[in-house]
Enzyme design. Sequence first.
Site, PDB file in Angstrom:
ATOM      1  N   ASP A 154     -10.702   6.417   5.139  1.00 37.78           N
ATOM      2  CA  ASP A 154     -11.692   5.903   4.206  1.00 37.78           C
ATOM      3  C   ASP A 154     -13.133   6.315   4.495  1.00 37.78           C
ATOM      4  O   ASP A 154     -13.813   6.854   3.627  1.00 37.78           O
ATOM      5  CB  ASP A 154     -11.628   4.376   4.168  1.00 37.78           C
ATOM      6  N   GLU A 195      -3.933  -2.069  14.481  1.00 37.94           N
ATOM      7  CA  GLU A 195      -4.180  -1.145  13.379  1.00 37.94           C
ATOM      8  C   GLU A 195      -4.658   0.207  13.904  1.00 37.94           C
ATOM      9  O   GLU A 195      -4.216   1.255  13.431  1.00 37.94           O
ATOM     10  CB  GLU A 195      -5.218  -1.756  12.438  1.00 37.94           C
ATOM     11  N   ARG A 225     -15.420  -2.100  10.909  1.00 36.50           N
ATOM     12  CA  ARG A 225     -15.183  -1.809   9.507  1.00 36.50           C
ATOM     13  C   ARG A 225     -16.298  -0.952   8.908  1.00 36.50           C
ATOM     14  O   ARG A 225     -17.364  -0.806   9.499  1.00 36.50           O
ATOM     15  CB  ARG A 225     -15.074  -3.130   8.721  1.00 36.50           C
ATOM     16  N   GLY A 247      -6.954   8.350   2.624  1.00 32.70           N
ATOM     17  CA  GLY A 247      -6.353   7.571   3.694  1.00 32.70           C
ATOM     18  C   GLY A 247      -7.292   7.358   4.862  1.00 32.70           C
ATOM     19  O   GLY A 247      -7.085   6.449   5.662  1.00 32.70           O
ATOM     20  N   TRP A 290       0.849  -1.194   0.000  1.00 26.82           N
ATOM     21  CA  TRP A 290       0.000   0.000   0.000  1.00 26.82           C
ATOM     22  C   TRP A 290       0.883   1.241   0.000  1.00 26.82           C
ATOM     23  O   TRP A 290       1.948   1.271   0.620  1.00 26.82           O
ATOM     24  CB  TRP A 290      -0.908   0.012   1.226  1.00 26.82           C
ATOM     25  N   SER A 291       0.407   2.293  -0.650  1.00 26.58           N
ATOM     26  CA  SER A 291       1.212   3.463  -0.952  1.00 26.58           C
ATOM     27  C   SER A 291       1.664   4.244   0.278  1.00 26.58           C
ATOM     28  O   SER A 291       2.858   4.363   0.557  1.00 26.58           O
ATOM     29  CB  SER A 291       0.430   4.382  -1.899  1.00 26.58           C
ATOM     30  N   TRP A 292       0.706   4.842   1.017  1.00 31.55           N
ATOM     31  CA  TRP A 292       1.194   5.669   2.127  1.00 31.55           C
ATOM     32  C   TRP A 292       1.661   4.815   3.279  1.00 31.55           C
ATOM     33  O   TRP A 292       2.466   5.250   4.091  1.00 31.55           O
ATOM     34  CB  TRP A 292       0.216   6.769   2.500  1.00 31.55           C
ATOM     35  N   ASP A 293       1.223   3.545   3.336  1.00 30.11           N
ATOM     36  CA  ASP A 293       1.807   2.626   4.312  1.00 30.11           C
ATOM     37  C   ASP A 293       3.311   2.514   4.086  1.00 30.11           C
ATOM     38  O   ASP A 293       4.095   2.557   5.040  1.00 30.11           O
ATOM     39  CB  ASP A 293       1.178   1.241   4.182  1.00 30.11           C
ATOM     40  N   TYR A 339      -7.820 -10.336  -1.776  1.00 28.97           N
ATOM     41  CA  TYR A 339      -8.226  -8.987  -1.394  1.00 28.97           C
ATOM     42  C   TYR A 339      -9.197  -8.457  -2.438  1.00 28.97           C
ATOM     43  O   TYR A 339      -9.035  -8.681  -3.637  1.00 28.97           O
ATOM     44  CB  TYR A 339      -7.010  -8.052  -1.295  1.00 28.97           C
TER      45      TYR A 339
END
Length: 426
Positions: free
Chosen positions: A170, A397, A203, A168, A33-36, A83
């Site tokens: 969501d 998380e 979620r 980011g 994942w990008s910003w992760d 996923y």
Amino acid sequence: MNAGLDRAARRVLIANWRRHATVPAARLYPHQWSWDSAFIAIGLRHLSPARAQRELESLFGAQWRDGRVPHIVFDPHVPADAYFPGPSFWRSGSVPQAPGVPTSGIMQPPAHALAAWLTYRADPAAARDRGFLPRLYPRLVAWHRYLATRRDLTGSGLMCVVHPWESGMDNSPAWDVPLSRIEPVPAGEFTRRDLNHAAAADRPTDTDYGRYVRLARDYRDAGYADSLAGHAFAVEDPLCNALLAAGEHALAAMATELGKDPDPHLAAAARLTEAMAATLYDPSAGIFFPRDAHTGSHLRSYSIGGLLPLVVPGLPVATELVKTALGDRFRLGEASPLPSYDLTAADHDPGRYWRGPGWVNTSWLFWHGLRLHGEPSLADDLRDRLLERVRDAGFREYFDPLTGAGHGTDEFSWTAALVLDLLRTP
């Protein structure tokens, strides 16, 4: 105690490493994942600067030709149905500007330039030997150019997010108003994989997910073209624009290191800072609000994103943001991590994704901003409380900001990475 926490954080990052990059969590998020990866690199620089550099190089190896950095780079070794939405949904292979590896078509907040500069500074000699900055700098410039041009949908000088996932955060309440205009795809038309690994109460709802699928599908079917008319959801987000401005300061430092002119980056940072302050900041509220690009109205929801322009050097309203953070809505000095959403709001939910819980990455950004703007005592206190939370609840998380109860998946990479940074940054 800190030595044990340090060892445990390193174990998480080692366990989540996959050949060239780190997955956020082995079961729930099995790809890159990008910003992760940006936050993971910030922590990895203390464990292995070369590996931190590889983390970012791997992500930018999947950069699109138009400059965008996709929010997911899919691992071909992971089953295609592990996923959702997976590669078959995004169909990046059918888009001329996409890379040769399967990716999503949307992006995430641009934390990468800041991460790259911090990674470089961890071991400049090793970075020079590997040619890290000469390789990554032009890719970062292209990334920022895409955001500043293709994603300035209103001509305001600010970039837009066109899907809640791009923010980011969501399912933040900040997006409820524009999302309410989106007709959700019926739940029977897609299969969620996240609920196999996390409690439904933690979620987004099926209705929210149906709206996410609708927006992503429409963007895909339009060939990932960007225009205000083409995006049913378009928001000028304070967090993304703040990271873009902070990233321009980082690019200016990189340019200087490479013998290039830093002034264009500093000018871009100044323009962004001025536009954010003029367009998104509300003096009466002491916080930045997102703006709906379709209506021009502020989305008046007190989310953590409205405080995070504190990461921008020279921000003229930094003192006011700290004052707001100390107030009842966020309770800096008590809450840890800082809540993602207003503690006083009737719909605050301390356990549901981005509708109240606290995340280590957003608190890390605020901690970074406190240090940047001359608040070392508040920064040290926040760091100590974040470390205590993780020590008690593990590398979760996200967390209940008042009780500290852990939520979401466990052994979460950016939690571990940023704990390493909090432990090791003087």
